[in-house]
Design a protein around this motif. Structure first.
Motif, mmCIF file in Angstrom:
data_model
loop_
_atom_site.group_PDB
_atom_site.id
_atom_site.type_symbol
_atom_site.label_atom_id
_atom_site.label_comp_id
_atom_site.label_asym_id
_atom_site.label_seq_id
_atom_site.Cartn_x
_atom_site.Cartn_y
_atom_site.Cartn_z
ATOM 1 N N GLY A 139 0.899 -1.194 -0.040
ATOM 2 C CA GLY A 139 -0.185 0.046 0.010
ATOM 3 C C GLY A 139 1.018 1.199 -0.177
ATOM 4 O O GLY A 139 1.791 1.223 0.595
ATOM 5 N N ILE A 140 0.514 2.275 -0.795
ATOM 6 C CA ILE A 140 1.115 3.497 -1.192
ATOM 7 C C ILE A 140 0.502 4.815 -0.353
ATOM 8 O O ILE A 140 -0.642 4.838 -0.894
ATOM 9 N N LYS A 160 1.289 -4.775 3.335
ATOM 10 C CA LYS A 160 2.112 -3.822 4.104
ATOM 11 C C LYS A 160 2.069 -2.550 3.244
ATOM 12 O O LYS A 160 1.843 -2.300 2.232
ATOM 13 N N LYS A 161 2.123 -1.413 4.316
ATOM 14 C CA LYS A 161 2.130 -0.177 4.061
ATOM 15 C C LYS A 161 3.505 0.120 3.778
ATOM 16 O O LYS A 161 4.463 0.129 4.526
ATOM 17 N N LEU A 162 3.979 0.918 2.752
ATOM 18 C CA LEU A 162 5.300 1.449 2.431
ATOM 19 C C LEU A 162 5.192 2.746 3.207
ATOM 20 O O LEU A 162 4.279 3.505 3.152
ATOM 21 N N ALA A 163 6.439 2.821 3.997
ATOM 22 C CA ALA A 163 6.635 3.834 4.649
ATOM 23 C C ALA A 163 6.931 5.220 3.825
ATOM 24 O O ALA A 163 7.921 5.009 3.307
ATOM 25 N N ASN A 194 14.947 -8.738 6.099
ATOM 26 C CA ASN A 194 14.046 -8.182 6.926
ATOM 27 C C ASN A 194 13.621 -6.831 5.960
ATOM 28 O O ASN A 194 14.270 -6.340 5.235
ATOM 29 N N THR A 195 12.477 -6.569 6.392
ATOM 30 C CA THR A 195 11.668 -5.294 5.518
ATOM 31 C C THR A 195 12.054 -3.895 6.319
ATOM 32 O O THR A 195 11.461 -2.875 5.670
ATOM 33 N N LYS A 196 12.748 -4.034 7.294
ATOM 34 C CA LYS A 196 12.820 -2.817 8.028
ATOM 35 C C LYS A 196 13.573 -1.920 6.959
ATOM 36 O O LYS A 196 14.682 -2.298 6.001
ATOM 37 N N GLY A 197 13.308 -0.507 7.009
ATOM 38 C CA GLY A 197 13.873 0.498 6.216
ATOM 39 C C GLY A 197 12.843 0.887 5.104
ATOM 40 O O GLY A 197 12.855 2.179 4.613
ATOM 41 N N TRP A 198 11.759 -0.057 4.830
ATOM 42 C CA TRP A 198 10.786 0.334 3.959
ATOM 43 C C TRP A 198 9.218 0.095 4.529
ATOM 44 O O TRP A 198 8.444 0.736 3.889
ATOM 45 N N ASP A 199 9.256 -0.544 5.428
ATOM 46 C CA ASP A 199 7.867 -1.226 6.100
ATOM 47 C C ASP A 199 7.627 -0.658 7.271
ATOM 48 O O ASP A 199 8.470 -0.186 8.052
#
Length: 203
Positions: A139-140, A160-163, A194-199
């Protein structure tokens, strides 16, 4: 298969950053010795129309795509097209006895479907839950309907929502994931980065 929302609401920074992120992804995978030979990519966009911007092919042969934002959000039709293309590709591999990885669909949107989507959503979710495709719903922005996006995704991998608009970080994660999968044996499990950084929520 990248299935990308290019509706009018994506105009401005989002569509520009999406274009840069996709091109970064292509470049990074092409620089990996194993992934560049193993990964095939197709790109389908949905906005005014549903377009197969890049027919599925070796990532080494892909021309740099550019996107423009306009129109509504025919997500159901785009997902149906993606499923059809990927199923045909799998049949070609099976016909020639070629081992293959189950395909990935990355479905990115900043809104919600504006067409009849329920059949396509159910079909994609069923394929994912039967381990015949890996589905990543992304999700954007603040107006994405994650509840409707979740209808396309398996229960064990909700969207997941894009940060913010961290397309660069997301596509970097995707290229790293492709690199890990490309050195694995088809049919075996792979632990993804891991998706840390964008999620907004890590896996």
């Amino acid at each position: 298969m990248l299935v990308l929302d290019v509706s009018g609401s994506m105009s401005g920074d989002p569509i520009s950053l999406l274009s840069k992120g996709v091109n970064q992804f292509i470049q990074e995978v092409c620089q990996d010795d194993f992934a560049s030979l193993a990964v095939e990519v197709g790109i389908i966009t949905f906005g005014s129309t549903v377009d197969e911007v890049t027919p599925i092919q070796s990532i080494l042969g892909i021309s740099t795509p550019t996107f423009s934002a306009m129109g509504r959000t025919p997500m159901g039709a785009a997902v149906s097209r993606a499923i059809e293309v990927l199923e045909n590709r799998k049949q070609q591999y099976q016909k020639h006895g070629v081992p293959y990885y189950q395909p990935w669909i990355v479905l990115m949107t900043d809104g919600e479907p504006t067409d009849e989507y329920l059949k396509a959503a159910a079909q994609l979710r069923e394929l994912a839950e039967d381990s015949k495709m890996l589905v990543f719903g992304i999700g954007i922005g603040d107006h994405c309907n994650l509840k409707k996006l979740a209808e396309f995704c398996p229960a064990n991998r909700p969207p997941k929502k894009l940060a913010e608009y961290r397309f660069r970080e997301f596509f970097q994660w995707l290229s790293q994931s492709m690199a890990k999968v490309s050195v694995s044996t088809p049919g075996t499990g792979v632990e993804l980065p891991n998706t840390k950084g964008w999620d907004t929520i890590q896996i």
